[in-house]
Design a protein around this motif. Structure first.
Motif, short mmCIF file in Angstrom:
data_model
loop_
_atom_site.label_atom_id
_atom_site.label_comp_id
_atom_site.label_asym_id
_atom_site.label_seq_id
_atom_site.Cartn_x
_atom_site.Cartn_y
_atom_site.Cartn_z
N VAL A 23 0.84 -1.20 0.00
CA VAL A 23 0.00 0.00 0.00
C VAL A 23 0.87 1.25 0.00
N ARG A 24 1.92 1.26 0.81
CA ARG A 24 2.83 2.41 0.84
C ARG A 24 3.50 2.61 -0.51
N ALA A 25 3.95 1.54 -1.12
CA ALA A 25 4.59 1.65 -2.43
C ALA A 25 3.60 2.13 -3.48
N LEU A 26 2.39 1.61 -3.43
CA LEU A 26 1.36 2.01 -4.38
C LEU A 26 1.01 3.49 -4.21
N ARG A 27 0.93 3.94 -2.96
CA ARG A 27 0.70 5.37 -2.70
C ARG A 27 1.81 6.21 -3.29
N SER A 28 3.04 5.75 -3.14
CA SER A 28 4.19 6.47 -3.67
C SER A 28 4.13 6.58 -5.19
N VAL A 29 3.71 5.52 -5.83
CA VAL A 29 3.65 5.48 -7.29
C VAL A 29 2.47 6.28 -7.84
N THR A 30 1.32 6.16 -7.21
CA THR A 30 0.10 6.75 -7.76
C THR A 30 -0.29 8.09 -7.15
N GLY A 31 0.15 8.35 -5.92
CA GLY A 31 -0.26 9.56 -5.23
C GLY A 31 -1.65 9.46 -4.61
N SER A 33 -4.62 8.02 -1.88
CA SER A 33 -4.69 7.87 -0.42
C SER A 33 -4.42 6.41 -0.04
N ALA A 34 -4.17 6.19 1.23
CA ALA A 34 -3.95 4.83 1.72
C ALA A 34 -5.19 3.97 1.50
N TRP A 35 -6.36 4.54 1.77
CA TRP A 35 -7.60 3.78 1.60
C TRP A 35 -7.79 3.37 0.14
N ARG A 36 -7.64 4.33 -0.81
CA ARG A 36 -7.82 4.00 -2.23
C ARG A 36 -6.75 3.01 -2.71
N SER A 37 -5.53 3.18 -2.24
CA SER A 37 -4.46 2.26 -2.62
C SER A 37 -4.78 0.85 -2.14
N SER A 38 -5.29 0.75 -0.92
CA SER A 38 -5.67 -0.55 -0.38
C SER A 38 -6.81 -1.18 -1.20
N ARG A 39 -7.78 -0.38 -1.59
CA ARG A 39 -8.90 -0.87 -2.40
C ARG A 39 -8.43 -1.33 -3.77
N LEU A 40 -7.44 -0.65 -4.34
CA LEU A 40 -6.91 -1.06 -5.65
C LEU A 40 -6.33 -2.46 -5.61
N LEU A 41 -5.75 -2.82 -4.48
CA LEU A 41 -5.14 -4.15 -4.37
C LEU A 41 -6.17 -5.27 -4.51
N ASP A 42 -7.44 -4.94 -4.27
CA ASP A 42 -8.50 -5.94 -4.41
C ASP A 42 -8.91 -6.14 -5.86
N THR A 43 -8.38 -5.34 -6.79
CA THR A 43 -8.82 -5.40 -8.18
C THR A 43 -7.71 -5.77 -9.17
N VAL A 44 -6.62 -6.35 -8.68
CA VAL A 44 -5.54 -6.72 -9.59
C VAL A 44 -5.99 -7.83 -10.53
N PRO A 45 -5.50 -7.89 -11.72
CA PRO A 45 -4.49 -7.01 -12.33
C PRO A 45 -5.11 -5.71 -12.85
N LEU A 46 -4.31 -4.65 -12.79
CA LEU A 46 -4.75 -3.36 -13.30
C LEU A 46 -3.55 -2.47 -13.58
N MET A 47 -3.76 -1.49 -14.45
CA MET A 47 -2.73 -0.50 -14.74
C MET A 47 -2.77 0.54 -13.64
N VAL A 48 -1.63 0.79 -13.01
CA VAL A 48 -1.58 1.79 -11.95
C VAL A 48 -0.86 3.05 -12.38
#
Length: 113
Positions: A23-31, A33-48
């Motif tokens: 989640v921290r790495a995803l936040r760093s890459v995408t900018g 929030s922690a909540w949205r980054s965490s939710r994105l992990l539930d939808t892999v695979p996806l373009m970030v």
């Protein structure tokens, strides 16, 4: 000649015990929030990340992999997906949908190596 753009494909969310690191790495890459980054992990695979240079895409994919996620770089011209550092045409032949590999600038550079 115009350079192709690249994106980062998140292919795996990683192990549950490393979710916070991802989640921290995803936040760093995408900018995001922690909540949205965490939710994105539930939808892999996806373009970030999309429409960035090869260096930026590889750095982001490496950061995600170091955190425990699965990540690949994707060429927007050809659709080739490859591991960071291997370059277009590195792991597998580049097969653009509308032209030969010789017509794809990143694959041509890889063929010259």
């Amino acid at each position: 000649m115009e350079e192709p753009e690249y994106g980062v494909l998140l292919t795996g969310a990683g192990e549950a015990d490393r979710k916070l690191d991802v989640v921290r790495a995803l936040r760093s890459v995408t900018g995001l929030s922690a909540w949205r980054s965490s939710r994105l992990l539930d939808t892999v695979p996806l373009m970030v990340m999309e429409d960035v240079s090869l260096g930026v895409a590889e750095d982001a994919a490496r950061l995600l992999e170091a955190a425990g996620a699965g990540a690949r770089v994707r060429c927007t011209w050809s659709g080739c997906v490859f591991a960071p550092g291997s370059g277009p045409g590195g792991e597998q032949p580049c097969t653009p949908p509308d032209w030969s590999a010789e017509g794809c600038p990143p694959a041509r550079r890889a063929l010259r190596r």
